[in-house]
Design a protein around this motif. Structure first.
Motif, PDB file in Angstrom:
ATOM      1  N   UNK A  28    -121.059   4.402  -1.573  1.00 51.32           N
ATOM      2  CA  UNK A  28    -120.282   5.410  -0.850  1.00 51.32           C
ATOM      3  C   UNK A  28    -118.903   5.545  -1.473  1.00 51.32           C
ATOM      4  N   UNK A  29    -118.183   6.556  -1.060  1.00 52.12           N
ATOM      5  CA  UNK A  29    -116.808   6.729  -1.575  1.00 52.12           C
ATOM      6  C   UNK A  29    -115.870   6.847  -0.384  1.00 52.12           C
ATOM      7  N   UNK A  30    -115.542   5.735   0.254  1.00 55.66           N
ATOM      8  CA  UNK A  30    -114.740   5.813   1.479  1.00 55.66           C
ATOM      9  C   UNK A  30    -113.374   6.436   1.232  1.00 55.66           C
ATOM     10  N   UNK A  31    -112.971   7.288   2.165  1.00 59.45           N
ATOM     11  CA  UNK A  31    -111.619   7.846   2.056  1.00 59.45           C
ATOM     12  C   UNK A  31    -111.079   8.081   3.466  1.00 59.45           C
ATOM     13  N   UNK A  32    -109.768   8.089   3.557  1.00 60.17           N
ATOM     14  CA  UNK A  32    -109.125   8.275   4.859  1.00 60.17           C
ATOM     15  C   UNK A  32    -109.298   9.733   5.293  1.00 60.17           C
ATOM     16  N   UNK A  33    -109.655   9.911   6.550  1.00 60.46           N
ATOM     17  CA  UNK A  33    -109.805  11.274   7.062  1.00 60.46           C
ATOM     18  C   UNK A  33    -108.473  11.769   7.604  1.00 60.46           C
ATOM     19  N   UNK A  34    -108.009  12.831   7.011  1.00 58.62           N
ATOM     20  CA  UNK A  34    -106.777  13.451   7.540  1.00 58.62           C
ATOM     21  C   UNK A  34    -106.819  14.944   7.238  1.00 58.62           C
ATOM     22  N   UNK A  35    -105.881  15.674   7.787  1.00 58.29           N
ATOM     23  CA  UNK A  35    -105.870  17.108   7.556  1.00 58.29           C
ATOM     24  C   UNK A  35    -105.586  17.390   6.089  1.00 58.29           C
ATOM     25  N   UNK A  36    -106.164  18.490   5.622  1.00 52.40           N
ATOM     26  CA  UNK A  36    -106.018  18.831   4.200  1.00 52.40           C
ATOM     27  C   UNK A  36    -104.544  18.959   3.819  1.00 52.40           C
ATOM     28  N   UNK A  37    -103.747  19.515   4.747  1.00 51.47           N
ATOM     29  CA  UNK A  37    -102.328  19.716   4.443  1.00 51.47           C
ATOM     30  C   UNK A  37    -101.616  18.379   4.279  1.00 51.47           C
ATOM     31  N   UNK A  38    -101.962  17.441   5.156  1.00 49.03           N
ATOM     32  CA  UNK A  38    -101.356  16.108   5.068  1.00 49.03           C
ATOM     33  C   UNK A  38    -101.767  15.409   3.781  1.00 49.03           C
ATOM     34  N   UNK A  39    -103.017  15.640   3.391  1.00 49.85           N
ATOM     35  CA  UNK A  39    -103.513  15.026   2.160  1.00 49.85           C
ATOM     36  C   UNK A  39    -102.681  15.487   0.973  1.00 49.85           C
ATOM     37  N   UNK A  40    -102.445  16.804   0.922  1.00 46.72           N
ATOM     38  CA  UNK A  40    -101.666  17.364  -0.193  1.00 46.72           C
ATOM     39  C   UNK A  40    -100.247  16.814  -0.156  1.00 46.72           C
ATOM     40  N   UNK A  41     -99.699  16.762   1.063  1.00 46.17           N
ATOM     41  CA  UNK A  41     -98.333  16.275   1.202  1.00 46.17           C
ATOM     42  C   UNK A  41     -98.214  14.825   0.706  1.00 46.17           C
ATOM     43  N   UNK A  42     -99.206  14.030   1.083  1.00 45.03           N
ATOM     44  CA  UNK A  42     -99.174  12.630   0.660  1.00 45.03           C
ATOM     45  C   UNK A  42     -99.283  12.494  -0.847  1.00 45.03           C
ATOM     46  N   UNK A  43    -100.139  13.337  -1.419  1.00 51.32           N
ATOM     47  CA  UNK A  43    -100.336  13.296  -2.869  1.00 51.32           C
ATOM     48  C   UNK A  43     -99.025  13.644  -3.581  1.00 51.32           C
ATOM     49  N   UNK A  44     -98.369  14.686  -3.053  1.00 52.26           N
ATOM     50  CA  UNK A  44     -97.114  15.106  -3.672  1.00 52.26           C
ATOM     51  C   UNK A  44     -96.041  14.041  -3.522  1.00 52.26           C
ATOM     52  N   UNK A  45     -96.043  13.423  -2.345  1.00 55.13           N
ATOM     53  CA  UNK A  45     -95.030  12.388  -2.127  1.00 55.13           C
ATOM     54  C   UNK A  45     -95.239  11.200  -3.063  1.00 55.13           C
ATOM     55  N   UNK A  46     -96.489  10.888  -3.289  1.00 63.87           N
ATOM     56  CA  UNK A  46     -96.799   9.814  -4.230  1.00 63.87           C
ATOM     57  C   UNK A  46     -96.308  10.179  -5.619  1.00 63.87           C
ATOM     58  N   UNK A  47     -96.538  11.435  -5.978  1.00 65.22           N
ATOM     59  CA  UNK A  47     -96.151  11.904  -7.303  1.00 65.22           C
ATOM     60  C   UNK A  47     -94.633  11.846  -7.450  1.00 65.22           C
ATOM     61  N   UNK A  48     -93.933  12.257  -6.398  1.00 64.31           N
ATOM     62  CA  UNK A  48     -92.465  12.236  -6.445  1.00 64.31           C
ATOM     63  C   UNK A  48     -91.978  10.806  -6.643  1.00 64.31           C
ATOM     64  N   UNK A  49     -92.584   9.897  -5.891  1.00 58.85           N
ATOM     65  CA  UNK A  49     -92.171   8.496  -6.000  1.00 58.85           C
ATOM     66  C   UNK A  49     -92.401   7.990  -7.418  1.00 58.85           C
ATOM     67  N   UNK A  50     -93.514   8.402  -7.997  1.00 57.05           N
ATOM     68  CA  UNK A  50     -93.840   7.972  -9.354  1.00 57.05           C
ATOM     69  C   UNK A  50     -92.831   8.534 -10.349  1.00 57.05           C
ATOM     70  N   UNK A  51     -92.511   9.815 -10.184  1.00 56.99           N
ATOM     71  CA  UNK A  51     -91.560  10.448 -11.100  1.00 56.99           C
ATOM     72  C   UNK A  51     -90.165   9.827 -10.972  1.00 56.99           C
ATOM     73  N   UNK A  52     -89.816   9.480  -9.727  1.00 58.34           N
ATOM     74  CA  UNK A  52     -88.512   8.840  -9.508  1.00 58.34           C
ATOM     75  C   UNK A  52     -88.449   7.530 -10.276  1.00 58.34           C
TER      76      UNK A  52
END
Ligand SMILES: Nc1ncnc2c1ncn2[C@@H]1O[C@H](COP(=O)(O)OP(=O)(O)OP(=O)(O)O)[C@@H](O)[C@H]1O
Length: 648
Positions: free
Chosen positions: A389-413
């Motif tokens: 299986x490929x377990x993943x956290x269930x959340x709203x699509x918008x939150x998913x995108x937001x989290x991804x972007x926030x991760x990216x920002x942290x990485x770039x910082x």
């Protein structure tokens, strides 16, 4: 179970009369060698012999090995012949084990913790009729739950009641927050699949529910009653109500036989500020308890009338489940997994090969008379071990995108911080152009000083490591001879200028005609030099065979320029007479960097010979680069340290 298609000898390790007959499946689908943490976890639970079975003089044929991970099934053949088959699982629960031990062995709490984090988890009991599935999931006194907590838990309580208790305790422990907000909400639903029809067990008066498909949720039951459960008692009420309403029948093998597949779901929504920026997101954890109806052989169960119809439906849906498990465990690309062939497999799509964590408990009877069914169940379970299986956290699509972007920002910082540290800049504030100019390397400064008749030198790309990449790239283009040439000196000055103009142009190269080997150019190799329109080539130096740099005159530099069209002119190279670079064109064409080789000779220059480079004496050429390819290459190499360097 209806899985006669699984051949016993394919998967089990087989021994006869104590002798090993042959390990028939060293790399079978269930082989642990290939399993990852995302594989479905599979456990076996062995039911003890019942009073009736004892009375009939039944013997036990299923034994757990000492390692507690394998079971051995002894099959009686003709005469005194016995065949022993061995199966490996994540764990085994013996006939004497109590309910709380099952909870421990199958590591149910781990699964529940994941639910609190927003994952979907499934625990599924399968096996032949009367093998203890309902006992494992719901306990003996189904419909009699009325507990306050673990201390109050009855010995026979099954996994559902124990899990609910654990969830409430875990929620209580995690809910200590300053702002008094309620971080978790729990709701429960309970339905059965009876003869391919979905019934809401909490609303018996309602018509059968429809199963719908959505791209977000996959298959789901429409209009299912979701009961808010603020307390443990609420969950038990749901359990009792559902338990009371599920279809049960009586036959030879089980007087309380489930005639339907039952799925009880605990929905745990959690509010969590994962990113710590004050914007909490909702995660939708789900815990599915699946109590499958048992497969039965009509010859043994002696079902008749309405039950006969039920048995047919149960066996058919279990057969499809077997097909789904088989297809997933073989994992052949392009194979269609027949989820849509039954209501059960549709609704278990997420649990089997989807984004849920999953645990299967294969229930078997230890009675020798049920050995065929036991082997069938164990083969079924062995196949299931191989499903990933490929377990993943269930959340709203918008939150998913937001989290991804926030991760990216942290990485770039982080990356920005690291680069600043490398460049010796302060850690706060933006990287500005003037700063970039200041931080030129000492080598480049020296080089600039040596440059005569030059318009002001352009900006430099700051990150030396990135430039190295570029050098490598062009070094490769021109073969070994070009490595370490002054190529980059040119690029360093050229790039920011050309980017400011938004394109690579001839003018953009107005910089730094290289002075001999002033920028570390090799004595041997061709020198890549920038071309300046204002700067007469005649003022430049050219190397000779003896390695001295002597002013020389180049004839017709403009022909070189002309040759650059329509691509962008990037620089010029010259070579000394005895190092004719080979295969330049060949290299360059491939990557759309073109080199016009204008002439060359192996004739040696004698000392004192007028240093006029002619066709016989030396080679020279221009390098033109396809603009788009070049910019793409820069981007590939990540050369964009200064904002707006490359404009499109
Ligand atoms: N581990 C066990 N210890 C003691 N009794 C058990 C155990 N497992 C099952 N039983 C008893 O065996 C009987 C059959 O069990 P159960 O109804 O759970 O089987 P089942 O697999 O759900 O059957 P079906 O598929 O027909 O619904 C029940 O009376 C149950 O109490």
């Amino acid at each position: 179970m209806a899985t006669q298609s699984f051949k016993a000898r394919e998967n089990g390790n087989e021994y006869q009369n104590g002798k090993e007959e042959g390990n028939t499946c060293p790399r079978s689908p269930g082989s642990d060698m290939f399993r990852s943490t995302n594989n479905i976890k599979v456990y076996v639970r062995i039911r003890p012999l019942s009073k009736d079975e004892y009375a009939r003089g039944e013997t036990s044929c299923v034994h757990i090995a000492r390692d507690e991970h394998s079971v051995k099934v002894v099959e009686q053949g003709y005469g005194y012949n016995t065949t022993t088959r061995s199966f490996q699982f994540d764990g085994c629960v013996g006939p004497a084990a109590e309910q709380h031990e099952v909870m421990q062995t199958v590591e149910m709490k781990k699964l529940l913790d994941k639910v609190l984090e927003g994952y979907s988890s499934t625990v599924m009991a399968c096996g032949q009729t009367g093998s203890g599935k309902t006992f494992t999931m719901s306990g003996r006194e189904e419909g009699m739950h009325d507990k306050k907590g673990y201390e109050d838990c009855w010995g026979d309580d099954g996994l559902i009641a124990r899990s609910a208790i654990y969830l409430f305790e875990a929620i209580k422990a995690r809910s200590f927050n300053k702002d008094q907000t309620k971080p978790y909400t729990l709701r429960a639903s309970y339905f059965e699949i009876y003869c391919e029809q979905v019934n809401d067990l909490l609303r018996l008066d309602a018509a059968p529910r429809d199963v719908k498909w959505s791209s977000r949720d996959g298959f789901y039951v429409e209009n299912l009653l979701l009961v808010d459960c603020d307390t443990l008692e609420d969950v038990f009420s749901v359990l009792n109500e559902g338990g009371k309403n599920r279809k049960v029948g009586s036959h030879e093998l089980n007087k309380d036989s489930s005639r339907s597949h039952c799925i009880m779901t605990l929905h745990v929504d959690s509010l969590c500020d994962i990113t710590g920026d004050g914007h909490p997101i909702v995660r939708y954890g789900r815990m599915l308890f699946v109590d499958l109806a048992g497969s039965e052989r009509l010859k043994k169960s002696k079902s008749s009338g309405e039950m006969l119809k039920e048995t047919g439906s149960i066996n058919r849906s279990l057969f499809t489940l077997g097909k789904v498990i088989s297809a997933l465990s073989e994992g052949k690309k392009g194979d269609v997994v027949p989820y849509r062939e039954s209501m059960l497999t549709k609704l278990l799509m997420e649990s089997l090969g989807g984004n849920s964590l999953a645990l299967m408990i294969a229930c078997v009877s230890s009675a020798a008379s049920a050995v065929d069914e036991t082997l069938s169940t164990l083969h079924y379970a062995t196949c299931a071990k191989n499903i990933v299986n490929a377990p993943s956290i269930n959340m709203d699509a918008r939150d998913k995108i937001m989290m991804k972007l926030q991760k990216e920002i942290a990485h770039l910082r982080e990356e920005n911080k690291m680069l600043r540290t490398k460049l010796g800049l302060s850690l706060d504030g933006d990287l500005t152009f003037p700063e970039a100019i200041q931080s030129v390397s000492p080598m480049a400064t020296k080089h600039r000083r040596q440059t005569r008749n030059m318009p002001p030198v352009g900006l430099e790309i700051k990150c030396p490591t990135e430039l190295k990449g570029l050098e490598k790239y062009f070094g490769k283009e021109f073969g070994e001879e070009a490595s370490g040439l002054s190529t980059l000196a040119n690029f360093q000055d050229v790039l920011p200028q050309q980017s400011a103009r938004g394109s690579l142009t001839l003018e953009s190269l107005r910089c730094m005609p290289s002075q001999g080997d002033s920028f570390g150019s090799s004595q041997q190799g061709p020198t890549l030099q920038a071309y300046s329109e204002d700067d007469a080539w005649g003022d430049n130096c050219e190397k000779t065979t003896d390695g001295t740099s002597t002013p020389c005159v180049l004839s017709e530099p403009r022909t070189i320029r002309a040759s650059c069209e329509p691509n962008s002119f990037l620089g010029m190279y010259r070579g000394s007479v005895n190092v004719k670079p080979k295969g330049l064109q060949q290299f360059s064409r491939r990557n759309r960097v073109s080199v016009d080789h204008l002439g060359g000779s192996r004739a040696r220059l004698k000392k004192g010979y007028p240093r006029r480079i002619g066709k016989q004496d030396a080679f020279q050429g221009s390098i033109t680069v396809n603009q788009a390819a070049f910019i793409k290459k820069l981007l590939d190499l990540n050369i964009s340290p200064v904002d707006g360097m490359v404009n499109f």
